[in-house]
Structure formats: C-alpha cells, structure tokens
Design an enzyme around this catalytic site. Sequence first.
Site, PDB file in Angstrom:
ATOM      1  N   GLU A   1       3.184  -4.879   7.257  1.00 52.45           N
ATOM      2  CA  GLU A   1       3.633  -3.704   6.503  1.00 52.45           C
ATOM      3  C   GLU A   1       4.911  -3.092   7.079  1.00 52.45           C
ATOM      4  OE1 GLU A   1       0.811  -0.462   6.235  1.00 52.45           O
ATOM      5  OE2 GLU A   1       2.107   0.687   4.915  1.00 52.45           O
ATOM      6  N   LYS A  22       2.889  -6.163   2.809  1.00 51.08           N
ATOM      7  CA  LYS A  22       2.656  -4.834   2.222  1.00 51.08           C
ATOM      8  C   LYS A  22       3.953  -4.043   2.298  1.00 51.08           C
ATOM      9  CE  LYS A  22      -0.265  -0.739   2.740  1.00 51.08           C
ATOM     10  NZ  LYS A  22      -1.649  -0.288   2.924  1.00 51.08           N
ATOM     11  N   GLY A  54       3.019   5.223  -0.599  1.00 52.77           N
ATOM     12  CA  GLY A  54       4.101   5.898   0.114  1.00 52.77           C
ATOM     13  C   GLY A  54       4.356   7.356  -0.232  1.00 52.77           C
ATOM     14  N   GLY A  55       3.427   8.012  -0.939  1.00 55.26           N
ATOM     15  CA  GLY A  55       3.643   9.401  -1.314  1.00 55.26           C
ATOM     16  C   GLY A  55       4.021   9.571  -2.781  1.00 55.26           C
TER      17      GLY A  55
HETATM   18  P1  13P Z   1      -0.180   5.076   1.080  1.00 54.11           P
HETATM   19  O1  13P Z   1      -0.522   4.260  -0.124  1.00 54.11           O
HETATM   20  O2  13P Z   1      -0.751   6.467   1.038  1.00 54.11           O
HETATM   21  O3  13P Z   1       1.283   5.027   1.420  1.00 54.11           O
HETATM   22  O4  13P Z   1      -0.939   4.406   2.296  1.00 54.11           O
HETATM   23  C1  13P Z   1      -0.877   3.044   2.441  1.00 54.11           C
HETATM   24  C2  13P Z   1      -0.916   2.705   3.859  1.00 54.11           C
HETATM   25  O5  13P Z   1      -1.770   1.977   4.294  1.00 54.11           O
HETATM   26  C3  13P Z   1       0.133   3.251   4.734  1.00 54.11           C
HETATM   27  O6  13P Z   1       0.099   2.569   5.960  1.00 54.11           O
END
Ligand code: 13P
Length: 343
Positions: free
Chosen positions: A177, A219, A262-263
């Site tokens: 990620e 991701k 991501g918000g």
């Molecule tokens: P969000 O979808 O809230 O961004 O979280 C995903 C996530 O695993 C962030 O590390």
Amino acid sequence: MNVQDLDSTARALVAEGKGILAADETVPTLTKRFDALKIVSTEDSRRDYREMFCTTPGAAAFISGMIMYDETIRQKSAGGTPLADVLTKQGILPGIKVDTGAKTLAGSPDEKITEGLDGLRERLKEYRALGARFAKWRAVIRIGETIPSPRCVSANAHALARYATLCQEQGLVPIVEPEVLMDGAHTLERCENVTGFVLHSVFHALFEQGVRLEGMLLKPNMVISGKDCPKQASVQEVATATLRCLRRHVPAAVPGIVFLSGGQPSVTATAHLDAINRLGGPKPWAISFSYGRALQDVALETWHGKKENLKAAQQAFHYRAKCNSAAAAGRYTDGMEREAVGR
Ligand code: 13P
C-alpha cells in the site's frame, strides 16, 4: 513457501464481486473516531465494534477478507471464539496490519517513512499461527510544492519490498500500500504524476527484492484532485486518469488492485470504483476495494456504541459492502443508494 497457496489466496481476495474490509485502525486512531461520536474507547468497546463486522450476516458474499489490528487478532468474540476463527467460519479471510506506523523521515520533517521491519519475520510467524492469511503495510506520501522527495519515495518503496518478501517467505499474501494522500491543493494532473512515479519506484523495488507478483495485491490511492484544489475532477476524469496511471505502471502479473478510500465520502468512493470498472480497454488485474472509512463510517455512526443499534449498523455495513461489490463489477447505479434510503 508454497507459491500455489500464495497465488490462490491472492486470487481469492479479489474473487469476482468481492473486496476487502480494512478494519485495522490503531488504538489511537480508532479512539479518535470513537471520541468524535462520544463513544468510550475501551478494549471491550473496540472488540464489540470489530465483532459487529466479523458477524454481519451475509457479508461474505461481498467481503473476501478483513484486515485486523494486533489487538483485534488476539481478541475473542462475546461467545469466546477468537475473532480470526469467527471470520474464517464466515468464509472471510483474516488479515493483519504489520507496519508499526509512519514516522518523520530524518532530514525531511514534512515527509514520513513507515517502520516495522525489525523483528517482522517473528511477528509474521505468530500472526500466521493466529490465523492470518494476508498482511498489509502502508507507506504514506504527501504532495507539496517540493515534495515528495526522491529519497522519501525510494526509502518507502524499499521498505514495502522488504516487507513483501518477508510475508511471502512466511506464507502470507502481502498487500502493498503506497498511499499518495489527497491532502493539499494539488491538481489531478499532479496526483497522476506523483502516483505514477511512486508506483514505478515500488515495482522496481519489488523486482529487486524478488517479490512474486502473482502472490501479492496492490493497494493504491485513486488519482484524484487534492482536497483543497479549487477545481475538483469529475468522476469520469478520476476514472480515466486512474486507469491510465495503473496501466502504465502496474505489471499484468499482479492479480488484483484494491483501492483505499483515503478520506473520500463513502458514496464517491463507490462511484469512482464503478466508473473505473466501466471503462473499456485492457484491465489485466481485478479492480476492487480495500476500504476503511468508506465501508465503516455509516455503520459506526449507526452503532454509536449501543447494543440496541447493532442490527441496524450491520445492515448499514452490509449495504455499503453490497454497493461496492456491484462497483467492483461495474454494475453499481446511484439508484442503489436511493433504495438504501427507502429501506
Ligand atoms: P481508508 O479506506 O479509510 O483510506 O483506509 C484504508 C486503509 O487501510 C488505509 O491504510
């Protein structure tokens, strides 16, 4: 390592119409979310909250895996069953966040480097024994006038690749990620350039460390305008830029791309995923979701820490999971949201 098991687990996580629930917030982060709703954060309340997702009837039709935090994978349900076993019985693969957080990068106070490589092999062994089948490590890249710096990107890419090799050695599918944050006033174009640069560096590092691409998932962030950018790109523009960027930088051997939210508002995250999947042209990987906030927010508000709201909160989660499952197949419509309101 048994590569067949790795590859089939990676493929199972992106089986048609399925995606991942990221419920791996650290204690301080989850406490912040609870505080905003005046829910008291204790080991038990956090367990009740996470158990609510693990036991949502029918969730396994849309959710292939759930990413847990260290505290959660060690917890038991109210009935005394380890939560990882509760998930497995439901047909949902247990996953685990294994980085130890993003710390200030030495010499560059506005940038972060994700830590957690020390002792990782032993921790992975333990998590595997506790039932985990996949893992997650998040690198954070901020866009500013003079950042990201090449050294921030290469240090984070290197750490992601070392983590991924260790996971595969221990029989866990690594979710890689690299998150380019939406904070800031940057344009869609700048986000696309930075995301492309980051993905290029990450796949170079994965190659250098000998990571098996068939046994991992990526991701990434979507390519979107910065939160404070005066010109916000349309859903169609986001979909086109995101797919173009992924096509240029993600090898076809990777079985799946699972976006973070991501918000983004929950419904926007669903609409973007759907639009990406509806675009024509080559898409050699499954394209799905690994959302945290976009899957949890409505459920958390509905639950509000109260037992009597549990069923309604599970229904809210089930509904968002269903909408995102449809989006992962390019079959979501905004009519589905109206249907939810009318329920
Ligand atoms: P969000 O979808 O809230 O961004 O979280 C995903 C996530 O695993 C962030 O590390």
